[in-house]
Write an enzyme that holds these catalytic residues in place. Sequence first.
Site, PDB file in Angstrom:
ATOM      1  N   ARG A   1      -8.580   0.493   0.483  1.00 17.58           N
ATOM      2  CA  ARG A   1      -8.783  -0.910   0.143  1.00 17.58           C
ATOM      3  C   ARG A   1      -7.792  -1.843   0.789  1.00 17.58           C
ATOM      4  NH1 ARG A   1     -11.255   1.112  -3.137  1.00 17.58           N
ATOM      5  NH2 ARG A   1      -9.528   2.538  -3.180  1.00 17.58           N
ATOM      6  N   THR A   2      -6.521  -1.584   0.558  1.00 17.72           N
ATOM      7  CA  THR A   2      -5.533  -2.582   0.946  1.00 17.72           C
ATOM      8  C   THR A   2      -5.533  -2.778   2.463  1.00 17.72           C
ATOM      9  OG1 THR A   2      -4.274  -1.969  -0.985  1.00 17.72           O
ATOM     10  CG2 THR A   2      -3.123  -3.269   0.657  1.00 17.72           C
TER      11      THR A   2
ATOM     12  N   LYS B   1       8.763  10.987  14.643  1.00 13.20           N
ATOM     13  CA  LYS B   1       9.831  11.397  15.568  1.00 13.20           C
ATOM     14  C   LYS B   1      11.196  11.013  15.024  1.00 13.20           C
ATOM     15  CE  LYS B   1       6.946  10.345  19.601  1.00 13.20           C
ATOM     16  NZ  LYS B   1       6.819   9.373  20.695  1.00 13.20           N
TER      17      LYS B   1
HETATM   18  C1  NCD Z   1      -3.252   0.806  -5.813  1.00 12.17           C
HETATM   19  C2  NCD Z   1      -1.971   1.231  -5.113  1.00 12.17           C
HETATM   20  O1  NCD Z   1      -2.009   1.604  -3.946  1.00 12.17           O
HETATM   21  O2  NCD Z   1      -0.946   1.140  -5.768  1.00 12.17           O
HETATM   22  N1  NCD Z   1      -4.342   0.802  -4.951  1.00 12.17           N
HETATM   23  C3  NCD Z   1      -4.633  -0.342  -4.300  1.00 12.17           C
HETATM   24  O3  NCD Z   1      -3.937  -0.745  -3.405  1.00 12.17           O
HETATM   25  N2  NCD Z   1      -5.680  -1.054  -4.739  1.00 12.17           N
HETATM   26  C4  NCD Z   1      -3.549   1.546  -7.039  1.00 12.17           C
HETATM   27  C5  NCD Z   1      -3.544   3.028  -6.980  1.00 12.17           C
HETATM   28  O4  NCD Z   1      -3.367   3.647  -5.924  1.00 12.17           O
HETATM   29  O5  NCD Z   1      -3.746   3.607  -8.047  1.00 12.17           O
END
Ligand code: NCD
Length: 303
Positions: free
Chosen positions: A51-52, A80
């Site tokens: 997602r991010t 490295k």
């Molecule tokens: C979250 C994270 O990476 O902290 N995910 C996200 O970016 N939406 C939540 C998770 O991984 O549980």
Amino acid sequence: MRHLMNPMDFSVEELEKLFDLAADIEKDPEKYAHKCTGKKLATCFYEPSTRTRLSFESAMLNLGGSVIGFSDAGSSSASKGESVSDTIRVISCFADICAMRHPKEGAPMVAASHSSIPVINAGDGGHQHPTQTLTDLLTIRSLKGRLCDFTIGICGDLKFGRTVHSLVNALSRYSGIKFVFISPEELRIPGYLREKLWENALTFEEVIRLEDVMSKLDLLYMTRVQRERFFNEEDYVRLKDFYILNKAKMALAKEDCLVLHPLPRVNEISVEVDSDPRAVYFKQVQYGVYVRMALILTLLELV
Ligand code: NCD
């Protein structure tokens, strides 16, 4: 030049402006389609993400910009032995802005202090995840019409969940917020956060059973148990299915109680809940793109 390490780096007034911009982007995306022409975003992800990273990339592409980057540490020079501070100096020559995710708490902060371009913390270990919080706040503001005067239940892994830490910090600046922390004993919010809430005289309670508090919540923020931050697999296996939100539990909730989740979901929300109009976790993903577009424009000073 500004970076974003923590949601508290922006004042409440600055956040309002950012959310207004995100709302305008939602209304009229065409107006913003070429704002970043000729600009590049680097996504430096040392830890897995769907997602991010894709949300950032999609945000930059929607703005007419382009994207470079890597999605796992193994394919970067980190394998490295290159330091984060050297990597960001190099990235600064290639891109105009950088989103960085790292398993070590504070790594994006180190990068920011050596960078000549804005750095956005896209999640650092169990610490902070400010752009998820911007996403959560924009979702709440857009769907509830306000960021004050509600009871929010935060459920699951409150110890290791960085989205929880960032969200609690950010919400503690709005009036009339009551927190209900729902977790097993082992996964309670960290002590420093509890002390901060005490210091600021914020209203909160900590409970174990979701059923006991469901009926008083205006918002329910579900989270997964953070397997990768556990010290042993046995504890994870014991705790991973502690909460499963299903139709029966939703029947106890208010008619307008919104269910959020930063995703990825594992087992903590049964798929039967997805069709409930109160389940807004997939809408939340869309808000994440709008708010990241607004953030990129703001940090690049293009608005
Ligand atoms: C979250 C994270 O990476 O902290 N995910 C996200 O970016 N939406 C939540 C998770 O991984 O549980």
